[in-house]
Design a protein around this motif. Sequence first.
Motif, short mmCIF file in Angstrom:
data_model
loop_
_atom_site.label_atom_id
_atom_site.label_comp_id
_atom_site.label_asym_id
_atom_site.label_seq_id
_atom_site.Cartn_x
_atom_site.Cartn_y
_atom_site.Cartn_z
N LEU A 104 0.84 -1.21 0.00
CA LEU A 104 0.00 0.00 0.00
C LEU A 104 0.87 1.25 0.00
O LEU A 104 0.59 2.22 -0.71
CB LEU A 104 -0.93 0.00 1.22
N TYR A 105 1.92 1.21 0.78
CA TYR A 105 2.86 2.35 0.87
C TYR A 105 3.45 2.65 -0.51
O TYR A 105 3.44 3.79 -0.97
CB TYR A 105 3.94 2.00 1.88
N ASP A 106 3.97 1.60 -1.15
CA ASP A 106 4.58 1.78 -2.47
C ASP A 106 3.55 2.21 -3.52
O ASP A 106 3.87 3.01 -4.40
CB ASP A 106 5.24 0.47 -2.93
N LYS A 107 2.35 1.69 -3.42
CA LYS A 107 1.32 1.98 -4.42
C LYS A 107 0.81 3.42 -4.31
O LYS A 107 0.55 4.07 -5.33
CB LYS A 107 0.15 1.01 -4.25
N TYR A 108 0.66 3.94 -3.10
CA TYR A 108 0.00 5.24 -2.91
C TYR A 108 0.92 6.39 -2.51
O TYR A 108 0.52 7.54 -2.59
CB TYR A 108 -1.11 5.11 -1.86
N TRP A 109 2.14 6.10 -2.07
CA TRP A 109 2.99 7.16 -1.51
C TRP A 109 3.19 8.32 -2.49
O TRP A 109 2.97 9.48 -2.13
CB TRP A 109 4.34 6.59 -1.07
N ASP A 110 3.63 8.01 -3.70
CA ASP A 110 3.93 9.09 -4.66
C ASP A 110 2.71 9.96 -4.95
O ASP A 110 2.81 11.19 -4.97
CB ASP A 110 4.45 8.51 -5.98
N ALA A 150 -0.56 16.22 -1.54
CA ALA A 150 -0.32 16.98 -0.31
C ALA A 150 0.64 18.15 -0.55
O ALA A 150 0.39 19.27 -0.09
CB ALA A 150 0.22 16.06 0.78
N SER A 151 1.71 17.91 -1.29
CA SER A 151 2.69 18.96 -1.57
C SER A 151 2.07 20.10 -2.37
O SER A 151 2.34 21.27 -2.11
CB SER A 151 3.89 18.39 -2.33
N ASN A 152 1.24 19.74 -3.37
CA ASN A 152 0.60 20.77 -4.18
C ASN A 152 -0.39 21.60 -3.36
O ASN A 152 -0.43 22.83 -3.48
CB ASN A 152 -0.12 20.14 -5.38
N ARG A 153 -1.17 20.93 -2.53
CA ARG A 153 -2.17 21.65 -1.73
C ARG A 153 -1.53 22.54 -0.69
O ARG A 153 -2.08 23.58 -0.33
CB ARG A 153 -3.13 20.67 -1.08
N LEU A 154 -0.37 22.12 -0.17
CA LEU A 154 0.30 22.91 0.86
C LEU A 154 1.39 23.81 0.27
O LEU A 154 1.93 24.66 0.97
CB LEU A 154 0.93 21.97 1.90
N ASN A 155 1.69 23.58 -1.01
CA ASN A 155 2.75 24.33 -1.68
C ASN A 155 4.07 24.21 -0.92
O ASN A 155 4.81 25.18 -0.75
CB ASN A 155 2.34 25.81 -1.85
N ASP A 156 4.34 23.00 -0.43
CA ASP A 156 5.53 22.78 0.38
C ASP A 156 5.89 21.29 0.30
O ASP A 156 5.11 20.44 0.76
CB ASP A 156 5.24 23.18 1.83
N LEU A 157 7.06 20.97 -0.26
CA LEU A 157 7.45 19.58 -0.44
C LEU A 157 7.72 18.87 0.89
O LEU A 157 7.31 17.73 1.09
CB LEU A 157 8.71 19.49 -1.32
N VAL A 158 8.41 19.56 1.79
CA VAL A 158 8.74 18.94 3.08
C VAL A 158 7.47 18.66 3.88
O VAL A 158 7.29 17.56 4.43
CB VAL A 158 9.70 19.85 3.89
N GLU A 159 6.59 19.64 3.91
CA GLU A 159 5.35 19.44 4.67
C GLU A 159 4.47 18.38 4.00
O GLU A 159 3.82 17.59 4.68
CB GLU A 159 4.59 20.77 4.78
N THR A 216 17.84 15.88 1.35
CA THR A 216 16.67 15.09 0.97
C THR A 216 16.82 13.67 1.51
O THR A 216 17.94 13.25 1.88
CB THR A 216 16.52 15.01 -0.56
N ASN A 217 15.72 12.93 1.51
CA ASN A 217 15.78 11.54 1.96
C ASN A 217 16.76 10.73 1.12
O ASN A 217 17.49 9.88 1.64
CB ASN A 217 14.39 10.90 1.91
N LYS A 218 16.77 11.00 -0.16
CA LYS A 218 17.67 10.28 -1.07
C LYS A 218 19.13 10.57 -0.72
O LYS A 218 19.96 9.67 -0.68
CB LYS A 218 17.37 10.68 -2.52
N GLN A 219 19.43 11.86 -0.46
CA GLN A 219 20.80 12.24 -0.11
C GLN A 219 21.23 11.60 1.21
O GLN A 219 22.37 11.13 1.35
CB GLN A 219 20.92 13.76 -0.01
N ILE A 220 20.31 11.58 2.16
CA ILE A 220 20.61 10.98 3.48
C ILE A 220 20.86 9.48 3.31
O ILE A 220 21.82 8.93 3.87
CB ILE A 220 19.47 11.23 4.48
N ALA A 221 19.99 8.82 2.55
CA ALA A 221 20.13 7.38 2.33
C ALA A 221 21.49 7.07 1.71
O ALA A 221 22.19 6.13 2.13
CB ALA A 221 19.00 6.87 1.44
N LYS A 222 21.89 7.87 0.74
CA LYS A 222 23.18 7.65 0.06
C LYS A 222 24.34 7.90 1.03
O LYS A 222 25.28 7.12 1.09
CB LYS A 222 23.28 8.58 -1.15
N LYS A 223 24.23 8.97 1.79
CA LYS A 223 25.30 9.35 2.73
C LYS A 223 25.48 8.29 3.82
O LYS A 223 26.60 7.97 4.20
CB LYS A 223 24.96 10.70 3.35
N LEU A 224 24.38 7.74 4.33
CA LEU A 224 24.45 6.79 5.44
C LEU A 224 24.40 5.32 4.99
O LEU A 224 24.43 4.42 5.81
CB LEU A 224 23.30 7.05 6.42
#
Length: 194
Positions: free
Chosen positions: A27-33, A39-48, A151-159
Amino acid sequence: MYSYDLYTDFELADLLANSDESAFNYLYDKYWDKLFVIASNRLNDLVEGEEVVQDIFFNLWRKRESFKLQRGFENYFAVAVKYEVIDRRARRLKEGEFRNMLSQALQDEHTEMHFYQFDLDQLAMQLEYRINQLPKKCRLVFSLSRQSNLTNKQIAKKLVISEKAVEKHITHALKFLKQHFRHYFSVALLLLVS
C-alpha cells in the motif's frame, strides 16, 4: 512472495489488521507518490507534503488492528490527505498568529523582548535536549533532514541505508517530538530551521 495486486482492498485491509508488513509496504509503495504530489501541491511545500504522507501511513499502521475500511483505499487516502492538509493549514494560521503576536509584543517594550527571547531560548534548549534523547541513528537522520536540509535520497546515500529507513527514522523522530512538545510542536519545528 505474494502478488498483492490480486487482492481486493478489503482483503488487503484484513491482512493489514493481522499486521502483514508486506501488505502495508505494498500500500505504501502503491499510494505514496500520489499522496505526496497531492499533499505537496495543496500545501505548496514539499517537506510538509512529505510529513503529511508519513503521518498518514504512520497512523494507518498504528491503528491497523482496529482499522475498518469503508469504501476502498483510494477513498480512504483521499479523505486522509484532505483532513491532514486542513489540519496543517490551521496550524499555519496559528503559527502566523503566534509570530504576529510575538512580533507585536517584542515591539512593545524592551523588557518584554527579553522575556519572549528567554521563552524561545528555553524552548530551543528543550528541543535540543529531546533531539539528543533520540536513538543515535534516528538523531543523525533527523539532523541531516531538518538542520542540514538534505533530501531523503541524499541521506540514504550518505548513510548507506534505504530511503524507507530514512523515512521511518524521520517519522519516529517527529512522533517523539510531537509527544513532548504538543501545543508547541509547530513552533519547535520553526526553531529547527531558523
